[in-house]
Design a protein around this motif. Structure first.
Motif, mmCIF file in Angstrom:
data_model
loop_
_atom_site.group_PDB
_atom_site.id
_atom_site.type_symbol
_atom_site.label_atom_id
_atom_site.label_comp_id
_atom_site.label_asym_id
_atom_site.label_seq_id
_atom_site.Cartn_x
_atom_site.Cartn_y
_atom_site.Cartn_z
ATOM 1 N N ARG A 248 0.812 -1.215 0.000
ATOM 2 C CA ARG A 248 0.000 0.000 0.000
ATOM 3 C C ARG A 248 0.849 1.270 0.000
ATOM 4 N NH1 ARG A 248 -5.231 -0.609 0.329
ATOM 5 N NH2 ARG A 248 -5.516 1.554 0.967
ATOM 6 N N GLN A 249 1.908 1.305 0.767
ATOM 7 C CA GLN A 249 2.732 2.520 0.802
ATOM 8 C C GLN A 249 3.409 2.769 -0.539
ATOM 9 O OE1 GLN A 249 1.341 4.142 3.582
ATOM 10 N NE2 GLN A 249 3.355 5.087 3.318
ATOM 11 N N TYR A 275 -7.823 6.202 -2.690
ATOM 12 C CA TYR A 275 -6.883 5.523 -1.805
ATOM 13 C C TYR A 275 -7.028 6.062 -0.374
ATOM 14 C CZ TYR A 275 -2.441 4.230 0.376
ATOM 15 O OH TYR A 275 -1.482 3.763 1.238
ATOM 16 N N GLN A 278 -10.003 4.813 1.572
ATOM 17 C CA GLN A 278 -9.823 3.477 2.147
ATOM 18 C C GLN A 278 -9.051 3.542 3.457
ATOM 19 O OE1 GLN A 278 -11.445 0.923 0.337
ATOM 20 N NE2 GLN A 278 -12.089 2.836 -0.632
ATOM 21 N N GLU A 279 -8.204 4.567 3.586
ATOM 22 C CA GLU A 279 -7.433 4.768 4.809
ATOM 23 C C GLU A 279 -8.171 5.636 5.834
ATOM 24 O OE1 GLU A 279 -4.096 3.597 5.263
ATOM 25 O OE2 GLU A 279 -4.542 2.419 3.460
ATOM 26 N N ASN A 281 -8.519 8.716 5.638
ATOM 27 C CA ASN A 281 -7.755 9.963 5.730
ATOM 28 C C ASN A 281 -8.588 11.048 5.051
ATOM 29 O OD1 ASN A 281 -6.039 12.155 5.408
ATOM 30 N ND2 ASN A 281 -4.305 10.956 4.688
#
Length: 358
Positions: A248-249, A275, A278-279, A281
């Motif tokens: 992922r990173q 993305y 999904q986090e 954030n």
């Protein structure tokens, strides 16, 4: 002006009448049938098309299209290449003639709606070069073929403003031949970045993440790989490969690089916003989705995707605003998302929830 349509086909009788209706504004229609078993040649001929039958072995799209171009009469002012699963909007000929008078060019591109949603809304849209003078042009590449000028100096490419071609493909028709033809193209021209990009993308579509990653990295390393939009697309595809293989990173780094490579394109921002969603954030989602929506000019090349120009960036902005406590803005962006997809039940429920919580 003398304007002729030409095409290739195989087993497309179901589309024959619709296509001939659309092409009837031309002065003539010329078709190369490459082996139909369903009566396509007779169906086209009964509607006034001039049909020649010839198999192309081994198969490649560029050779077939060049053979079909040879059928077009010498007195053509403009040749229009279409497929039988494509339909022009009405009065296309009049608009093409107007464009030719306003901007005389040896070749033109028109607006091409490559895909549609279930409700008929436009999906992926770009401008494609399918109109040209009779001589000096050939089709190139075994698949995803493009029109190329054969002269030493480049020639101008005009926009046939108002001319729009819609693609309505047969969902049952196999595209299994694409991968071996793309592999052939990459072997024939290993230094061509277009071939590497398309092949890497096809491996990704097939779920072969390792091969996709290898080919996309090769694309980015090629000396002639300088087109920012194409490079950014490869970077986004690399990010998807990383996500599928649990990195992922590394995926995030590729999304960032895609945004930096082509900051004028929405796609990188939207995928990065997704993305971050999904986090969970939400500041990141808001930054990226709002950056995408700030770009109002859709790129005319095929490097654009329908998700970036539909409901997704509006929906992501609405989610971010709601999670960040800005419920009025969540309602506004949720409503705009629903305008893009009015039949989407999830978007309906989200907007009702935002409005109930306001």
């Amino acid at each position: 002006m003398k304007i002729y349509v030409y095409a290739i086909c195989k087993d497309e009788k179901a589309f024959a009448d619709r296509w001939m209706d659309s092409m009837s504004e031309a002065d003539g229609v010329y078709v190369l049938d490459t082996g139909s078993q369903d009566g396509t040649p007779a169906a086209l001929a009964s509607r006034g098309a001039w049909v020649a039958c010839r198999e192309v072995v081994p198969w490649r799209f560029d050779k077939a299209r060049n053979l079909s171009l040879e059928l077009v009469p010498e007195d053509a002012d403009l040749c229009v290449c279409t497929d039988l699963d494509e339909v022009f909007e009405k009065d296309w000929r009049k608009k093409l003639e107007q464009a030719a008078l306003m901007q005389p060019c040896p070749q033109y591109r028109c607006r091409f709606v490559w895909s549609h949603g279930e409700d008929g809304r436009e999906g992926m849209v770009f401008w494609q070069n399918k109109i040209h003078r009779r001589h000096g042009f050939v089709w190139h590449y075994p698949v995803h073929e493009v029109l190329q000028w054969q002269g030493e100096k480049e020639v101008a490419l005009g926009d046939a403003v108002g001319v729009c071609l819609h693609h309505w493909p047969d969902p049952q028709k196999s595209r299994g031949q694409y991968l071996p033809l793309l592999e052939l193209a990459a072997r024939e021209e290993p230094e061509d970045p277009r071939c590497a990009h398309y092949l890497g993308r096809e491996y990704m579509y097939q779920g072969d993440w390792n091969k996709a990653e290898e080919e996309l990295l090769r694309h980015l390393a090629l000396p002639r790989s300088t087109w920012e939009a194409e490079r950014a697309a490869s970077m986004r595809y690399l990010a998807r490969c990383c996500l599928e293989t649990g990195r992922r990173q590394e995926a995030l780094r590729w999304f960032y690089r895609a945004v930096a490579e082509a900051p004028s394109l929405r796609e990188g921002y939207v995928e990065c916003a997704w993305y971050f969603s999904q986090e969970e954030n939400w500041p990141g989602v808001l930054l990226m989705s709002q950056s995408a929506l700030a770009l109002s000019q859709r790129d005319k090349t095929y490097i654009n995707e329908d998700f970036a120009w539909g409901s997704v960036p509006w929906d992501l902005s609405a989610l971010a605003f709601w999670h960040l406590g800005q419920k009025e803005k969540a309602c506004f962006y949720g409503a705009r998302a629903l305008e893009k997809e009015p039949e989407n039940q999830r978007l309906q429920q989200n907007l009702a929830f935002y409005q109930g919580e306001k």
